[in-house]
Motif scaffolding. Sequence first.
Motif, short mmCIF file in Angstrom:
data_model
loop_
_atom_site.label_atom_id
_atom_site.label_comp_id
_atom_site.label_asym_id
_atom_site.label_seq_id
_atom_site.Cartn_x
_atom_site.Cartn_y
_atom_site.Cartn_z
N CYS A 129 41.18 53.97 41.04
CA CYS A 129 41.93 52.96 41.79
C CYS A 129 42.79 52.13 40.84
CB CYS A 129 40.99 52.03 42.55
SG CYS A 129 40.12 50.87 41.49
N VAL A 130 43.73 51.42 41.42
CA VAL A 130 44.46 50.38 40.68
C VAL A 130 44.19 49.07 41.40
CG1 VAL A 130 46.72 49.47 40.02
CG2 VAL A 130 46.26 51.95 39.86
N LEU A 131 43.59 48.12 40.67
CA LEU A 131 43.25 46.81 41.24
C LEU A 131 44.19 45.76 40.67
CD1 LEU A 131 41.19 45.18 43.01
CD2 LEU A 131 39.89 44.81 40.90
N GLU A 132 44.80 45.00 41.57
CA GLU A 132 45.76 43.97 41.14
C GLU A 132 45.10 42.59 41.18
OE1 GLU A 132 50.42 43.13 42.08
OE2 GLU A 132 49.10 43.34 43.79
N ALA A 173 36.12 48.54 39.48
CA ALA A 173 37.26 47.74 39.03
C ALA A 173 37.00 46.24 39.26
CB ALA A 173 38.52 48.19 39.76
N TRP A 174 36.36 45.91 40.41
CA TRP A 174 36.12 44.50 40.71
C TRP A 174 35.21 43.87 39.65
CZ3 TRP A 174 32.35 40.87 41.65
CH2 TRP A 174 32.79 39.65 42.19
N VAL A 223 41.75 41.37 42.97
CA VAL A 223 41.47 41.23 44.41
C VAL A 223 42.09 42.31 45.30
CG1 VAL A 223 40.99 38.75 44.55
CG2 VAL A 223 43.34 39.53 44.58
N THR A 224 43.26 42.82 44.91
CA THR A 224 43.97 43.73 45.82
C THR A 224 43.97 45.16 45.30
OG1 THR A 224 45.45 41.89 46.28
CG2 THR A 224 46.17 44.06 47.04
N LEU A 225 43.47 46.06 46.13
CA LEU A 225 43.50 47.48 45.76
C LEU A 225 44.89 48.04 46.07
CD1 LEU A 225 39.99 48.72 46.97
CD2 LEU A 225 40.86 48.79 44.61
N ARG A 226 45.69 48.26 45.03
CA ARG A 226 47.03 48.83 45.24
C ARG A 226 46.93 50.32 45.58
NH1 ARG A 226 51.51 45.84 42.37
NH2 ARG A 226 52.54 47.86 42.30
N LEU A 283 46.93 44.34 36.16
CA LEU A 283 46.81 45.70 36.72
C LEU A 283 45.70 46.45 35.98
CD1 LEU A 283 50.59 46.58 37.16
CD2 LEU A 283 48.94 46.13 38.99
N LEU A 284 44.65 46.74 36.72
CA LEU A 284 43.45 47.34 36.13
C LEU A 284 43.23 48.73 36.73
CD1 LEU A 284 40.66 46.93 34.58
CD2 LEU A 284 39.80 46.08 36.75
N LEU A 285 43.01 49.72 35.87
CA LEU A 285 42.68 51.06 36.34
C LEU A 285 41.16 51.17 36.42
CD1 LEU A 285 43.82 54.00 36.92
CD2 LEU A 285 43.30 54.49 34.52
#
Length: 343
Positions: free
Chosen positions: A20-23, A312-313, A26-29, A6-8
Amino acid sequence: MKVPHLLLGIETSCDDTSVCVLEDGVTLRSHLIAAQDVHKLYGGVVPELASRAHLELLPAMVPQALSEAGIEARQLDAIAVTHAPGLVGSLVVGVAFAKAYGSALGIPVLGVNHIEAHLHSSALEHGEAPYPSVALIVSGGHTELVRVRGFGDYEWLGATLDDAAGEAYDKVAKRLGLGFPGGPIIDKLAATGRADAFAFPRPMLDRPGFDFSFSGLKTAVSVAAQTHGEPPYGLSLLADLAASFQAAVVETLVTKCRRALQHTGAQALSLGGGVACNRSLRARLAEVCEPMGVTLRIPSPRLCADNAGMIAWVGAQRFARGEVSPPSLDAIASLEASGLPLN
Ligand code: KG4
Ligand code: ZN
């Protein structure tokens, strides 16, 4: 190493505040983008106001992004923040926030290059580009044509010698008495005008290489408008000026992209930056890429303009390579000083 779970992501380089929160890379939560409307009053971005707005928005948007992602701050594994290039006062707000937040949570922080993020902004929707590829970044501050040999391996083919493409749109719109930002307004007006009404110059097309110049074109539009007096202008004149200006910009960008694809033999062309929202540019590039067998990778409009998702990516990719920024991470205004290889 693996990408953080989980990346902010935080982006505050210009006049958009985005979190954003990137999981799992790959996935933008969650993905929030707040455009700062205050600049519309001035017909352009006012740096001082942009920093203050980031300072107000960021502490409210981070908890909102966490809540929309359905997580709590302590679940975060890492933070990626834009640290270069951009308006230095705006960057400082994001970097200071990220460092303080990261320190409070005891998680690593990574400074991400905004231009590198635009280079890869199609990756969230289209997956990582096949390499080698070519990337065109066209925004309010940049016009860059880059050969991407692999992640982190970039060769600068060309850039603007004066105004950026989006800057030309914004300045022409201002001169014609239209609003800010000018790109979307001119794009819409151009659809109803005649692209051959004015013979505007196609800057730098007669020269070899991949550089751009939009300042003379902007002046040519201003001179043509001058013969009709000062704004407000009639709708049909505005539409013709918009269509003729846009045709010149698009032809220039498309020709240099075709040249870059032929020069590099790349099989993919990735777009990024706010001007990549332009409908005519998208359509003309599609016409060029299709017969060449080149895959055209255009992000959706939200990911073309400034956004935390692309930060984030890239952050996730760099964390996976073991990179973390030191506590001395600082804001850097210029691309040249930002540490990205400019071969
Ligand atoms: O990437 P971006 O949101 O911010 C910067 O980093 O500059 O790009 C903003 C720029 C503005 O100059 C705006 O006028 C331009 O992108 N833009 C467009 C369109 N939508 C936004 N230019 C041409 N056509 C559009 N549809
Ligand atoms: Zn940008």
